[in-house]
Motif scaffolding. Sequence first.
Motif, PDB file in Angstrom:
ATOM      1  N   ALA A  10       0.835  -1.209   0.000  1.00  0.00           N
ATOM      2  CA  ALA A  10       0.000   0.000   0.000  1.00  0.00           C
ATOM      3  C   ALA A  10       0.865   1.252   0.000  1.00  0.00           C
ATOM      4  O   ALA A  10       1.894   1.320   0.677  1.00  0.00           O
ATOM      5  N   GLU A  11       0.440   2.242  -0.750  1.00  0.00           N
ATOM      6  CA  GLU A  11       1.175   3.500  -0.865  1.00  0.00           C
ATOM      7  C   GLU A  11       1.385   4.163   0.499  1.00  0.00           C
ATOM      8  O   GLU A  11       2.409   4.789   0.742  1.00  0.00           O
ATOM      9  N   VAL A  12       0.419   3.995   1.401  1.00  0.00           N
ATOM     10  CA  VAL A  12       0.509   4.590   2.739  1.00  0.00           C
ATOM     11  C   VAL A  12       1.189   3.650   3.736  1.00  0.00           C
ATOM     12  O   VAL A  12       1.247   3.963   4.922  1.00  0.00           O
ATOM     13  N   GLY A  13       1.677   2.526   3.286  1.00  0.00           N
ATOM     14  CA  GLY A  13       2.283   1.550   4.176  1.00  0.00           C
ATOM     15  C   GLY A  13       1.211   0.829   4.980  1.00  0.00           C
ATOM     16  O   GLY A  13       0.072   0.691   4.532  1.00  0.00           O
ATOM     17  N   LEU A  14       1.580   0.398   6.162  1.00  0.00           N
ATOM     18  CA  LEU A  14       0.612  -0.288   7.024  1.00  0.00           C
ATOM     19  C   LEU A  14       0.058   0.740   8.018  1.00  0.00           C
ATOM     20  O   LEU A  14       0.302   0.699   9.215  1.00  0.00           O
ATOM     21  N   HIS A  15      -0.640   1.741   7.463  1.00  0.00           N
ATOM     22  CA  HIS A  15      -1.219   2.842   8.222  1.00  0.00           C
ATOM     23  C   HIS A  15      -2.662   3.037   7.780  1.00  0.00           C
ATOM     24  O   HIS A  15      -3.074   2.527   6.746  1.00  0.00           O
ATOM     25  N   ALA A  16      -3.394   3.799   8.549  1.00  0.00           N
ATOM     26  CA  ALA A  16      -4.760   4.201   8.210  1.00  0.00           C
ATOM     27  C   ALA A  16      -5.621   3.008   7.822  1.00  0.00           C
ATOM     28  O   ALA A  16      -5.767   2.074   8.582  1.00  0.00           O
ATOM     29  N   ARG A  17      -6.188   3.046   6.622  1.00  0.00           N
ATOM     30  CA  ARG A  17      -7.130   2.009   6.205  1.00  0.00           C
ATOM     31  C   ARG A  17      -6.507   0.608   6.162  1.00  0.00           C
ATOM     32  O   ARG A  17      -7.117  -0.332   6.671  1.00  0.00           O
ATOM     33  N   PRO A  18      -5.313   0.418   5.572  1.00  0.00           N
ATOM     34  CA  PRO A  18      -4.749  -0.939   5.585  1.00  0.00           C
ATOM     35  C   PRO A  18      -4.536  -1.481   7.004  1.00  0.00           C
ATOM     36  O   PRO A  18      -4.799  -2.647   7.274  1.00  0.00           O
ATOM     37  N   ALA A  19      -4.093  -0.622   7.912  1.00  0.00           N
ATOM     38  CA  ALA A  19      -3.887  -1.054   9.300  1.00  0.00           C
ATOM     39  C   ALA A  19      -5.218  -1.416   9.949  1.00  0.00           C
ATOM     40  O   ALA A  19      -5.315  -2.417  10.663  1.00  0.00           O
ATOM     41  N   ALA A  20      -6.251  -0.618   9.709  1.00  0.00           N
ATOM     42  CA  ALA A  20      -7.571  -0.890  10.289  1.00  0.00           C
ATOM     43  C   ALA A  20      -8.130  -2.210   9.775  1.00  0.00           C
ATOM     44  O   ALA A  20      -8.669  -3.011  10.544  1.00  0.00           O
ATOM     45  N   THR A  21      -7.999  -2.449   8.483  1.00  0.00           N
ATOM     46  CA  THR A  21      -8.479  -3.701   7.894  1.00  0.00           C
ATOM     47  C   THR A  21      -7.716  -4.891   8.479  1.00  0.00           C
ATOM     48  O   THR A  21      -8.305  -5.917   8.832  1.00  0.00           O
ATOM     49  N   PHE A  22      -6.409  -4.746   8.601  1.00  0.00           N
ATOM     50  CA  PHE A  22      -5.557  -5.793   9.163  1.00  0.00           C
ATOM     51  C   PHE A  22      -5.994  -6.126  10.596  1.00  0.00           C
ATOM     52  O   PHE A  22      -6.214  -7.285  10.943  1.00  0.00           O
ATOM     53  N   VAL A  23      -6.134  -5.094  11.428  1.00  0.00           N
ATOM     54  CA  VAL A  23      -6.479  -5.288  12.836  1.00  0.00           C
ATOM     55  C   VAL A  23      -7.889  -5.867  12.993  1.00  0.00           C
ATOM     56  O   VAL A  23      -8.115  -6.743  13.830  1.00  0.00           O
ATOM     57  N   GLN A  24      -8.829  -5.416  12.172  1.00  0.00           N
ATOM     58  CA  GLN A  24     -10.194  -5.960  12.251  1.00  0.00           C
ATOM     59  C   GLN A  24     -10.176  -7.468  12.019  1.00  0.00           C
ATOM     60  O   GLN A  24     -10.844  -8.223  12.727  1.00  0.00           O
ATOM     61  N   ARG A  25      -9.419  -7.907  11.032  1.00  0.00           N
ATOM     62  CA  ARG A  25      -9.342  -9.346  10.745  1.00  0.00           C
ATOM     63  C   ARG A  25      -8.594 -10.077  11.858  1.00  0.00           C
ATOM     64  O   ARG A  25      -8.987 -11.153  12.294  1.00  0.00           O
ATOM     65  N   ALA A  26      -7.507  -9.494  12.327  1.00  0.00           N
ATOM     66  CA  ALA A  26      -6.718 -10.127  13.389  1.00  0.00           C
ATOM     67  C   ALA A  26      -7.547 -10.310  14.663  1.00  0.00           C
ATOM     68  O   ALA A  26      -7.431 -11.334  15.339  1.00  0.00           O
ATOM     69  N   LYS A  27      -8.392  -9.349  14.982  1.00  0.00           N
ATOM     70  CA  LYS A  27      -9.212  -9.432  16.192  1.00  0.00           C
ATOM     71  C   LYS A  27     -10.223 -10.571  16.143  1.00  0.00           C
ATOM     72  O   LYS A  27     -10.687 -11.031  17.178  1.00  0.00           O
ATOM     73  N   GLN A  28     -10.553 -11.039  14.959  1.00  0.00           N
ATOM     74  CA  GLN A  28     -11.490 -12.151  14.817  1.00  0.00           C
ATOM     75  C   GLN A  28     -10.823 -13.496  15.113  1.00  0.00           C
ATOM     76  O   GLN A  28     -11.514 -14.489  15.297  1.00  0.00           O
ATOM     77  N   ALA A  29      -9.509 -13.523  15.146  1.00  0.00           N
ATOM     78  CA  ALA A  29      -8.778 -14.766  15.379  1.00  0.00           C
ATOM     79  C   ALA A  29      -8.701 -15.072  16.873  1.00  0.00           C
ATOM     80  O   ALA A  29      -8.530 -14.162  17.682  1.00  0.00           O
ATOM     81  N   PRO A  30      -8.814 -16.345  17.246  1.00  0.00           N
ATOM     82  CA  PRO A  30      -8.776 -16.708  18.666  1.00  0.00           C
ATOM     83  C   PRO A  30      -7.368 -16.707  19.262  1.00  0.00           C
ATOM     84  O   PRO A  30      -7.211 -16.745  20.469  1.00  0.00           O
ATOM     85  N   MET A  31      -6.334 -16.646  18.405  1.00  0.00           N
ATOM     86  CA  MET A  31      -4.959 -16.739  18.907  1.00  0.00           C
ATOM     87  C   MET A  31      -4.273 -15.379  18.912  1.00  0.00           C
ATOM     88  O   MET A  31      -4.768 -14.428  18.321  1.00  0.00           O
ATOM     89  N   ASP A  32      -3.144 -15.311  19.597  1.00  0.00           N
ATOM     90  CA  ASP A  32      -2.332 -14.104  19.581  1.00  0.00           C
ATOM     91  C   ASP A  32      -1.676 -13.961  18.215  1.00  0.00           C
ATOM     92  O   ASP A  32      -1.271 -14.962  17.603  1.00  0.00           O
ATOM     93  N   ILE A  33      -1.556 -12.732  17.767  1.00  0.00           N
ATOM     94  CA  ILE A  33      -0.921 -12.425  16.487  1.00  0.00           C
ATOM     95  C   ILE A  33       0.085 -11.321  16.742  1.00  0.00           C
ATOM     96  O   ILE A  33      -0.227 -10.336  17.420  1.00  0.00           O
ATOM     97  N   THR A  34       1.291 -11.497  16.207  1.00  0.00           N
ATOM     98  CA  THR A  34       2.305 -10.460  16.340  1.00  0.00           C
ATOM     99  C   THR A  34       2.787 -10.021  14.964  1.00  0.00           C
ATOM    100  O   THR A  34       2.726 -10.777  13.996  1.00  0.00           O
ATOM    101  N   VAL A  35       3.263  -8.788  14.927  1.00  0.00           N
ATOM    102  CA  VAL A  35       3.813  -8.212  13.694  1.00  0.00           C
ATOM    103  C   VAL A  35       5.115  -7.516  14.068  1.00  0.00           C
ATOM    104  O   VAL A  35       5.184  -6.838  15.095  1.00  0.00           O
ATOM    105  N   GLU A  36       6.123  -7.701  13.238  1.00  0.00           N
ATOM    106  CA  GLU A  36       7.385  -6.997  13.459  1.00  0.00           C
ATOM    107  C   GLU A  36       8.037  -6.688  12.118  1.00  0.00           C
ATOM    108  O   GLU A  36       7.801  -7.385  11.131  1.00  0.00           O
ATOM    109  N   LYS A  37       8.836  -5.640  12.103  1.00  0.00           N
ATOM    110  CA  LYS A  37       9.604  -5.333  10.908  1.00  0.00           C
ATOM    111  C   LYS A  37      10.657  -6.423  10.735  1.00  0.00           C
ATOM    112  O   LYS A  37      11.237  -6.889  11.712  1.00  0.00           O
ATOM    113  N   ALA A  38      10.897  -6.805   9.491  1.00  0.00           N
ATOM    114  CA  ALA A  38      11.845  -7.886   9.224  1.00  0.00           C
ATOM    115  C   ALA A  38      13.273  -7.488   9.581  1.00  0.00           C
ATOM    116  O   ALA A  38      14.102  -8.338   9.878  1.00  0.00           O
TER     117      ALA A  38
END
Length: 86
Positions: A10-38
């Motif tokens: 995404a042109e804006v990176g993982l910010h704003a709308r892409p971040a919101a979409t990502f988090v909404q989906r992650a919150k539906q998962a029953p397990m812990d999810i982590t994200v880190e820069k490579a």
Amino acid sequence: MGERKVTVAAEVGLHARPAATFVQRAKQAPMDITVEKAHGGGPVNGKSILAIMALDVRQGETVVISAEGDGSEEILDELAAIASTP
């Protein structure tokens, strides 16, 4: 523990709308999810919009998304698709 390395498209990176979409989906998962820069920094909670945005992931950077548990492979595939969508 499953993980996916994804280049953020995404042109804006993982910010704003892409971040919101990502988090909404992650919150539906029953397990812990982590994200880190490579290339540096520790993992953050993938279900926290503030934590994701604080990573300051920009277009073209690679992140590692991790999860463990039943259904984690499917969730990781979906989250990777969100992060790699332009």
